[in-house]
Write a protein that holds these residues in place. Structure first.
Motif, mmCIF file in Angstrom:
data_model
loop_
_atom_site.group_PDB
_atom_site.id
_atom_site.type_symbol
_atom_site.label_atom_id
_atom_site.label_comp_id
_atom_site.label_asym_id
_atom_site.label_seq_id
_atom_site.Cartn_x
_atom_site.Cartn_y
_atom_site.Cartn_z
ATOM 1 N N GLY A 91 -63.039 -1.881 1.773
ATOM 2 C CA GLY A 91 -63.579 -2.949 0.743
ATOM 3 C C GLY A 91 -63.198 -2.575 -0.695
ATOM 4 N N ALA A 92 -62.844 -1.349 -1.007
ATOM 5 C CA ALA A 92 -62.484 -1.217 -2.355
ATOM 6 C C ALA A 92 -61.100 -1.306 -2.671
ATOM 7 N N THR A 93 -60.916 -1.751 -3.874
ATOM 8 C CA THR A 93 -59.456 -2.138 -4.680
ATOM 9 C C THR A 93 -59.034 -0.889 -5.364
ATOM 10 N N VAL A 94 -58.072 -0.267 -5.027
ATOM 11 C CA VAL A 94 -57.176 0.694 -5.658
ATOM 12 C C VAL A 94 -55.814 0.324 -5.716
ATOM 13 N N PHE A 95 -55.328 0.316 -7.108
ATOM 14 C CA PHE A 95 -53.913 0.159 -7.269
ATOM 15 C C PHE A 95 -53.387 0.610 -8.486
ATOM 16 N N PRO A 96 -52.411 0.890 -8.669
ATOM 17 C CA PRO A 96 -51.634 1.453 -10.090
ATOM 18 C C PRO A 96 -51.490 0.040 -10.994
ATOM 19 N N ALA A 97 -51.537 0.339 -12.266
ATOM 20 C CA ALA A 97 -51.388 -0.793 -13.164
ATOM 21 C C ALA A 97 -49.790 -1.241 -13.161
ATOM 22 N N ASP A 98 -48.951 -0.226 -13.088
ATOM 23 C CA ASP A 98 -47.669 -0.464 -12.988
ATOM 24 C C ASP A 98 -46.977 0.118 -11.950
ATOM 25 N N THR A 99 -46.090 -0.556 -11.065
ATOM 26 C CA THR A 99 -45.597 0.047 -9.824
ATOM 27 C C THR A 99 -43.835 0.205 -10.176
ATOM 28 N N ALA A 100 -43.671 -0.224 -11.382
ATOM 29 C CA ALA A 100 -42.363 -0.344 -11.462
ATOM 30 C C ALA A 100 -41.715 1.020 -11.749
ATOM 31 N N PRO A 101 -40.289 1.547 -11.295
ATOM 32 C CA PRO A 101 -39.774 2.613 -11.536
ATOM 33 C C PRO A 101 -39.652 3.156 -13.129
ATOM 34 N N PHE A 102 -39.900 4.287 -13.257
ATOM 35 C CA PHE A 102 -39.480 4.810 -14.865
ATOM 36 C C PHE A 102 -39.049 6.015 -14.959
ATOM 37 N N THR A 103 -38.596 6.433 -16.040
ATOM 38 C CA THR A 103 -37.938 7.579 -16.431
ATOM 39 C C THR A 103 -38.563 8.333 -17.507
ATOM 40 N N VAL A 104 -38.762 9.738 -17.333
ATOM 41 C CA VAL A 104 -39.430 10.476 -18.379
ATOM 42 C C VAL A 104 -38.255 11.562 -18.750
ATOM 43 N N VAL A 105 -37.870 11.471 -19.893
ATOM 44 C CA VAL A 105 -36.998 12.490 -20.637
ATOM 45 C C VAL A 105 -37.534 13.851 -20.753
ATOM 46 N N PRO A 106 -36.555 15.091 -20.739
ATOM 47 C CA PRO A 106 -37.255 16.256 -20.926
ATOM 48 C C PRO A 106 -38.139 16.568 -22.127
ATOM 49 N N GLY A 107 -39.510 17.081 -22.034
ATOM 50 C CA GLY A 107 -40.250 17.378 -22.947
ATOM 51 C C GLY A 107 -41.190 16.179 -23.286
ATOM 52 N N ALA A 108 -41.126 15.161 -22.422
ATOM 53 C CA ALA A 108 -41.734 13.868 -22.717
ATOM 54 C C ALA A 108 -43.165 13.653 -21.697
ATOM 55 N N THR A 109 -43.824 12.886 -22.080
ATOM 56 C CA THR A 109 -45.032 12.667 -21.022
ATOM 57 C C THR A 109 -44.958 11.162 -20.945
ATOM 58 N N ARG A 110 -45.654 10.696 -19.886
ATOM 59 C CA ARG A 110 -45.912 9.249 -19.750
ATOM 60 C C ARG A 110 -47.365 9.046 -18.926
ATOM 61 N N SER A 111 -48.140 8.283 -19.312
ATOM 62 C CA SER A 111 -49.764 8.017 -18.953
ATOM 63 C C SER A 111 -49.483 7.241 -17.919
ATOM 64 N N LEU A 112 -50.247 7.298 -16.659
ATOM 65 C CA LEU A 112 -50.496 6.369 -15.658
ATOM 66 C C LEU A 112 -51.721 5.832 -15.375
ATOM 67 N N VAL A 113 -52.134 4.623 -15.409
ATOM 68 C CA VAL A 113 -53.272 3.819 -15.109
ATOM 69 C C VAL A 113 -53.350 3.745 -13.743
ATOM 70 N N VAL A 114 -54.587 3.957 -13.158
ATOM 71 C CA VAL A 114 -54.945 3.751 -11.689
ATOM 72 C C VAL A 114 -56.492 2.840 -11.855
ATOM 73 N N THR A 115 -56.399 1.758 -11.395
ATOM 74 C CA THR A 115 -57.904 1.132 -11.260
ATOM 75 C C THR A 115 -58.446 1.386 -9.748
ATOM 76 N N TYR A 116 -59.740 1.809 -9.848
ATOM 77 C CA TYR A 116 -60.455 1.790 -8.736
ATOM 78 C C TYR A 116 -61.718 0.916 -8.727
ATOM 79 N N GLN A 117 -61.904 0.067 -7.738
ATOM 80 C CA GLN A 117 -62.992 -0.892 -7.649
ATOM 81 C C GLN A 117 -63.918 -0.932 -6.241
ATOM 82 N N PRO A 118 -64.778 0.071 -6.509
ATOM 83 C CA PRO A 118 -65.555 0.082 -5.188
ATOM 84 C C PRO A 118 -66.555 -1.181 -4.884
#
Length: 75
Positions: free
Chosen positions: A23-50
């Motif tokens: 009954g809960a909804t869980v999903f990543p905000a963006d499921t498209a492939p991505f790249t991260v160059v050396p030394g960089a970061t990327r934030s990922l958002v996940v939504t959880y709705q029980p």
């Protein structure tokens, strides 16, 4: 996600698996492939709705082209 290596992390995707609740909804905000160059970061958002307040579990899975760790599982 942080890339502490020397090469670009390509083909990374995020999914949610081993969901142990109904009954809960869980999903990543963006499921498209991505790249991260050396030394960089990327934030990922996940939504959880029980549907109600309760304890639930799931596993986030990050898949990349890293030969040492092609799949990272985050419980």
């Amino acid at each position: 996600v942080a890339n502490v290596g020397l090469g670009t992390a390509a083909g990374s995707t995020l999914s949610v698996s081993e969901i142990r609740f109904e009954g809960a909804t869980v999903f990543p905000a963006d499921t498209a492939p991505f790249t991260v160059v050396p030394g960089a970061t990327r934030s990922l958002v996940v939504t959880y709705q029980p549907p109600a307040e309760r304890a639930d579990t799931a596993t986030l899975v990050l898949v990349s082209d890293d030969v040492d760790a092609p799949e990272t599982r985050i419980p």
